[in-house]
Design a protein around this motif. Structure first.
Motif, PDB file in Angstrom:
ATOM      1  N   ILE A   1       9.439  -7.155   6.821  1.00 39.58           N
ATOM      2  CA  ILE A   1       9.340  -8.779   6.321  1.00 39.58           C
ATOM      3  C   ILE A   1      10.276  -9.265   5.653  1.00 39.58           C
ATOM      4  O   ILE A   1      10.661 -10.467   5.990  1.00 39.58           O
ATOM      5  CB  ILE A   1       7.943  -8.749   5.415  1.00 39.58           C
ATOM      6  CG1 ILE A   1       6.898  -7.917   6.157  1.00 39.58           C
ATOM      7  CG2 ILE A   1       7.329 -10.266   5.332  1.00 39.58           C
ATOM      8  CD1 ILE A   1       5.435  -7.941   5.565  1.00 39.58           C
TER       9      ILE A   1
ATOM     10  N   GLU B   1       4.168 -11.393  12.959  1.00 37.94           N
ATOM     11  CA  GLU B   1       3.491 -10.565  13.376  1.00 37.94           C
ATOM     12  C   GLU B   1       3.784  -9.411  14.540  1.00 37.94           C
ATOM     13  O   GLU B   1       3.666  -8.299  14.654  1.00 37.94           O
ATOM     14  CB  GLU B   1       2.158 -11.132  13.647  1.00 37.94           C
ATOM     15  CG  GLU B   1       1.171 -11.554  12.353  1.00 37.94           C
ATOM     16  CD  GLU B   1       0.002 -11.825  12.655  1.00 37.94           C
ATOM     17  OE1 GLU B   1      -0.598 -11.093  13.233  1.00 37.94           O
ATOM     18  OE2 GLU B   1      -0.577 -12.613  11.694  1.00 37.94           O
TER      19      GLU B   1
ATOM     20  N   LEU C   1       3.188 -12.166   1.602  1.00 42.81           N
ATOM     21  CA  LEU C   1       3.318 -10.548   2.381  1.00 42.81           C
ATOM     22  C   LEU C   1       4.176  -9.902   1.936  1.00 42.81           C
ATOM     23  O   LEU C   1       3.747  -8.703   1.657  1.00 42.81           O
ATOM     24  CB  LEU C   1       3.630 -11.115   3.888  1.00 42.81           C
ATOM     25  CG  LEU C   1       2.704 -11.954   4.861  1.00 42.81           C
ATOM     26  CD1 LEU C   1       3.249 -11.958   6.278  1.00 42.81           C
ATOM     27  CD2 LEU C   1       1.182 -11.474   4.888  1.00 42.81           C
TER      28      LEU C   1
ATOM     29  N   LYS D   1       5.139 -15.913   3.823  1.00 46.49           N
ATOM     30  CA  LYS D   1       5.968 -15.033   3.885  1.00 46.49           C
ATOM     31  C   LYS D   1       6.185 -14.061   2.781  1.00 46.49           C
ATOM     32  O   LYS D   1       6.206 -13.008   2.609  1.00 46.49           O
ATOM     33  CB  LYS D   1       7.423 -15.360   4.777  1.00 46.49           C
ATOM     34  CG  LYS D   1       8.247 -14.090   4.797  1.00 46.49           C
ATOM     35  CD  LYS D   1       9.508 -14.640   5.432  1.00 46.49           C
ATOM     36  CE  LYS D   1      10.595 -13.310   5.720  1.00 46.49           C
ATOM     37  NZ  LYS D   1      11.674 -13.847   6.161  1.00 46.49           N
TER      38      LYS D   1
ATOM     39  N   VAL E   1      -1.973  -6.237   5.066  1.00 45.61           N
ATOM     40  CA  VAL E   1      -0.861  -7.539   5.039  1.00 45.61           C
ATOM     41  C   VAL E   1      -1.266  -8.684   5.726  1.00 45.61           C
ATOM     42  O   VAL E   1      -1.153  -9.868   5.180  1.00 45.61           O
ATOM     43  CB  VAL E   1       0.538  -7.176   5.139  1.00 45.61           C
ATOM     44  CG1 VAL E   1       1.674  -8.177   5.121  1.00 45.61           C
ATOM     45  CG2 VAL E   1       0.938  -6.011   4.099  1.00 45.61           C
ATOM     46  N   THR E   2      -1.566  -8.382   6.801  1.00 45.68           N
ATOM     47  CA  THR E   2      -1.730  -9.770   7.766  1.00 45.68           C
ATOM     48  C   THR E   2      -3.151 -10.237   7.947  1.00 45.68           C
ATOM     49  O   THR E   2      -3.235 -11.289   8.284  1.00 45.68           O
ATOM     50  CB  THR E   2      -1.250  -9.315   9.212  1.00 45.68           C
ATOM     51  OG1 THR E   2      -1.962  -8.442   9.919  1.00 45.68           O
ATOM     52  CG2 THR E   2       0.308  -8.688   9.221  1.00 45.68           C
TER      53      THR E   2
END
Length: 366
Positions: A96, A108, A157, A154, A139-140
């Motif tokens: 990331i 993703e 994340l 971002k 996380v997503t």
């Protein structure tokens, strides 16, 4: 990238006879909840500097996202205290950081490619596959990210991924503290093979000046029990090594059994080093408690029905003499211990019964 970092020890879909599972001593993961995070974050806050140096020592982000994930994974995997599941989480967090994606969809997709690449590194490792799935889920899958600008999303994340990795690194210390109530002066315990979390439990007990004795199985054929006995002897803990076939013979000397786990499954049973099941059977028949020390990231969404209902992992077998031609050798590395032969699971979530593990997993995945 170093040569051994680039090499895949167990490529998919055609794994070699000897699994990379036992080359890396993979640890098996599974799921996470908000309660887990709250509990573990509190433990982490009690000792904030212990693992900060490790995080600061991470290599600079590799360009190309998924292309550098194996290099990052190998960096973390070589740390003696880092479980393979944690190494995967930290590697995906680095993806990331280094990503050049401009939308959440692109990011993703990039994460999914990196996750698949990590999984293919060793197709037999439960922990590696599960940790990648866990990271993607944790996380997503956050609904409010859809309403944030991409840069802010971002950053969130990255923060969540790294925080989860840091908390996971501290899980063993939490388990060691919770386990001390079960170790008392004058007790004798049996341990099987080499488990880093069990060693952490015994280290803390020794540092608290508790007087106890350990019987340690040899752990054939890789003799991991000899490594464990060396570590315990260096701590000044009285230890005796048993040949694996002497477990029943010695069980009447034992007050409790302590084992680690490669994976804790939905039934509340465990997948662990070969021989754990027979030790639990003997202990159960002689009314000896069996305690499992396992980090909660090893809780796996699996439900094996029997010993063969698992992805096979193999280890080398060396008898010291040639095996006659035509003689088959069992090389399976792990077995499944059903929950009815386990007393308690000592985790960073707390002290759990096998049935509670099952309930929590079912509720989480509904």
């Amino acid at each position: 990238m170093e040569p051994d970092a680039a090499q895949n020890p167990n490529p998919s879909p055609a794994p070699p006879p000897i699994s990379a599972y036992y080359q890396t001593r993979a640890e098996h993961h599974a799921v996470v909840s908000s309660d887990w995070l709250a509990h573990a974050a509190a433990a982490a806050a009690a000792n904030p500097g212990a693992d900060a140096a490790d995080a600061a020592a991470a290599p600079p982000p590799s360009p190309g996202g998924a292309g550098g994930v194996i290099e990052e994974f190998n960096f973390w995997r070589r740390k003696p205290e880092a479980a393979e599941a944690v190494a995967a989480i930290m590697a995906l967090a680095a993806v990331i950081r280094s990503s050049r994606a401009t939308t959440m969809m692109e990011l993703e997709i990039e994460l999914k490619k990196a996750s698949d690449k990590l999984k293919s590194w060793d197709a037999t490792s439960i922990s590696l596959s599960a940790a990648c799935d866990l990271f993607m889920r944790f996380v997503t899958r956050t609904s409010h990210l859809e309403h944030e600008k991409f840069d802010a999303a971002k950053s969130r994340l990255i923060e969540r991924g790294e925080k989860f990795g840091e908390i996971s690194l501290k899980a063993r210390k939490t388990i060691a503290m919770l386990s001390q109530d079960f170790i008392y002066d004058g007790c004798t315990m049996l341990v099987h093979g080499y488990s880093r979390v069990v060693l952490e439990v015994l280290k803390l007990a020794a540092s608290d000046h508790k007087l106890f004795r350990v019987l340690c199985t040899e752990g054939r054929p890789d003799r991991t029990g000899l490594r464990m006995s060396n570590e315990l002897a260096a701590l000044g803990i009285p230890v005796k090594v048993l040949i694996d076939s002497a477990v029943a013979y010695s069980m009447d000397e034992v007050d409790m059994v302590f084992v680690g786990a490669d994976g804790v499954v939905e039934s509340g049973g465990i997948i662990n080093m070969m021989g754990t099941y027979q030790i639990a059977l003997v202990a159960h028949s002689m009314n000896k408690p069996v305690y499992v020390a396992a980090e909660s990231y090893k809780f796996a969404r699996l439900y094996p029905l029997d010993q063969k209902d698992m992805t096979p992992a193999h280890r080398p077998i060396d008898f010291g003499v040639p095996v006659p031609t035509g003689v088959e050798v069992e090389t399976s590395a792990r077995d499944y211990t059903p929950p009815q032969y386990l007393t308690l699971l000592l985790t960073d979530l707390g002290v759990l019964t096998p049935s509670v593990v099952s309930d929590e997993l079912i509720q989480l995945y509904l």
